[in-house]
Design a protein around this motif. Structure first.
Motif, PDB file in Angstrom:
ATOM      1  N   VAL A   1       0.603  -0.926   0.008  1.00 34.80           N
ATOM      2  CA  VAL A   1       0.002  -0.165  -0.251  1.00 34.80           C
ATOM      3  C   VAL A   1       1.207   1.423   0.243  1.00 34.80           C
ATOM      4  O   VAL A   1       1.750   1.448   0.428  1.00 34.80           O
ATOM      5  CB  VAL A   1      -0.834   0.359   1.671  1.00 34.80           C
ATOM      6  N   ALA A   2       0.679   2.345  -0.801  1.00 33.45           N
ATOM      7  CA  ALA A   2       1.878   3.384  -1.130  1.00 33.45           C
ATOM      8  C   ALA A   2       1.084   4.388  -0.672  1.00 33.45           C
ATOM      9  O   ALA A   2      -0.831   4.783  -1.435  1.00 33.45           O
ATOM     10  CB  ALA A   2       1.966   3.562  -2.231  1.00 33.45           C
ATOM     11  N   GLU A   3       0.351   5.472   0.132  1.00 38.46           N
ATOM     12  CA  GLU A   3       0.140   6.241   0.622  1.00 38.46           C
ATOM     13  C   GLU A   3      -0.197   7.597  -0.189  1.00 38.46           C
ATOM     14  O   GLU A   3       1.057   8.233  -0.288  1.00 38.46           O
ATOM     15  CB  GLU A   3      -0.387   6.489   1.858  1.00 38.46           C
ATOM     16  N   ASP A   4      -0.824   8.206  -1.054  1.00 38.76           N
ATOM     17  CA  ASP A   4      -0.910   9.212  -1.295  1.00 38.76           C
ATOM     18  C   ASP A   4      -1.092  10.720  -0.209  1.00 38.76           C
ATOM     19  O   ASP A   4      -2.885  10.689  -0.677  1.00 38.76           O
ATOM     20  CB  ASP A   4      -1.193   9.519  -2.581  1.00 38.76           C
ATOM     21  N   ALA A   5      -0.971  11.473   0.338  1.00 42.52           N
ATOM     22  CA  ALA A   5      -1.595  11.707   1.852  1.00 42.52           C
ATOM     23  C   ALA A   5      -0.972  13.768   1.119  1.00 42.52           C
ATOM     24  O   ALA A   5      -1.575  14.027   2.371  1.00 42.52           O
ATOM     25  CB  ALA A   5      -0.111  11.170   2.677  1.00 42.52           C
ATOM     26  N   ALA A   6      -0.800  13.747   0.406  1.00 42.51           N
ATOM     27  CA  ALA A   6      -0.505  15.608  -0.083  1.00 42.51           C
ATOM     28  C   ALA A   6      -2.189  15.799   0.025  1.00 42.51           C
ATOM     29  O   ALA A   6      -1.232  17.190   0.861  1.00 42.51           O
ATOM     30  CB  ALA A   6      -0.422  14.729  -1.854  1.00 42.51           C
ATOM     31  N   GLN A   7      -3.121  15.592   0.534  1.00 41.19           N
ATOM     32  CA  GLN A   7      -4.065  16.624   0.766  1.00 41.19           C
ATOM     33  C   GLN A   7      -4.552  16.548   2.253  1.00 41.19           C
ATOM     34  O   GLN A   7      -6.092  16.240   2.346  1.00 41.19           O
ATOM     35  CB  GLN A   7      -5.053  16.190  -0.516  1.00 41.19           C
ATOM     36  N   ALA A   8      -3.689  15.421   2.724  1.00 42.96           N
ATOM     37  CA  ALA A   8      -4.249  15.147   4.253  1.00 42.96           C
ATOM     38  C   ALA A   8      -3.099  14.635   4.730  1.00 42.96           C
ATOM     39  O   ALA A   8      -3.412  14.401   6.417  1.00 42.96           O
ATOM     40  CB  ALA A   8      -4.973  13.392   3.854  1.00 42.96           C
TER      41      ALA A   8
END
Length: 178
Positions: A142-149
Motif C-alpha cells: 500500500v502506497a499512500e498519497d497523503a498530499a491532501q491529508a
C-alpha cells in the motif's frame, strides 16, 4: 533489491553537514527529521515532486514492468503517471461514494495475480480506508498519497503512517504551501 539496499543505507547515514544541500543535510535534514517525527518516526526523504516521490515509493515496493497498480478511477493523475513511468499497468478502481477515496471492496475485485501495489489517495482531508485495503488485499503493498491529508488521522493514526510508503507534498491547494 538494489533500491531497498540504497534506502536502508540512506536511513542509517547521519546528516553531518551544517548547511543545506541536495545531499540531505542542513535545512533538508531538519525538514526530513521534522516530517519523520510527525509520522511515527518513519524515515522521510524530500524529493522534488509528489509524482516523482510516488514513483520512488512504488519502485521501493518492487513495482516494475508488467505489474499492476490499483489506483482510484477518479483521482489525481500522479499515481497513474508514477505507475506508468515504471512500465507498470495502472488499473482504475471505483471510488467509495461516502469518502471519494478508493473503494476497498472494488480494489479486491480488481486484484489479479499481477497486482503488486495499491495507491490509497487521501483526498480533501479524508483518509482512504487503508486498514480495509490491507485486509482485503493481503500481500499487496500500500502506497499512500497523503498530499491532501497532512495532519489528518484515521483511527488515531496519522495519514502517512498507514501504508508501506507514503507521499506528502507541499504547494498550492495543499494544507501547507511551500
Amino acid at each position: 533489491a538494489r533500491m531497498r539496499r540504497a534506502l536502508a543505507a540512506w536511513e542509517q547515514a547521519p546528516a553531518a553537514r551544517p548547511t543545506s544541500s541536495v545531499f540531505g543535510s542542513g535545512a533538508i535534514a531538519a525538514a526530513e527529521a521534522a516530517f519523520s517525527a510527525l509520522h511515527a518516526g518513519r524515515p522521510a526523504l524530500l524529493l522534488p515532486s509528489a509524482t516523482y516521490a510516488l514513483r520512488v515509493g512504488l519502485q521501493a515496493l518492487g513495482v516494475g514492468p508488467g505489474d499492476e497498480v490499483l489506483c482510484g478511477a477518479v483521482d489525481w493523475p500522479s499515481g497513474l503517471a508514477a505507475a506508468a513511468s515504471l512500465g507498470a499497468v495502472p488499473v482504475g478502481v471505483a471510488m467509495d461514494p461516502q469518502t471519494l477515496t478508493i473503494d476497498p471492496e472494488a480494489a479486491a475485485k480488481a486484484r489479479t495475480s499481477r497486482t503488486r501495489a495499491v495507491i490509497a489517495c487521501h483526498l480533501h482531508g479524508v483518509c482512504a480506508h487503508v486498514a480495509a485495503l490491507r485486509a482485503l488485499l493481503p500481500g499487496v503493498a500500500v502506497a499512500e498519497d497523503a498530499a491532501q491529508a497532512f495532519g489528518c488521522t484515521l483511527d488515531g493514526q496519522p495519514a502517512g503512517t498507514l501504508g508501506d510508503v507514503a507521499v506528502l507534498s507541499l504547494g498550492p491547494g495543499k494544507q501547507i504551501d511551500a
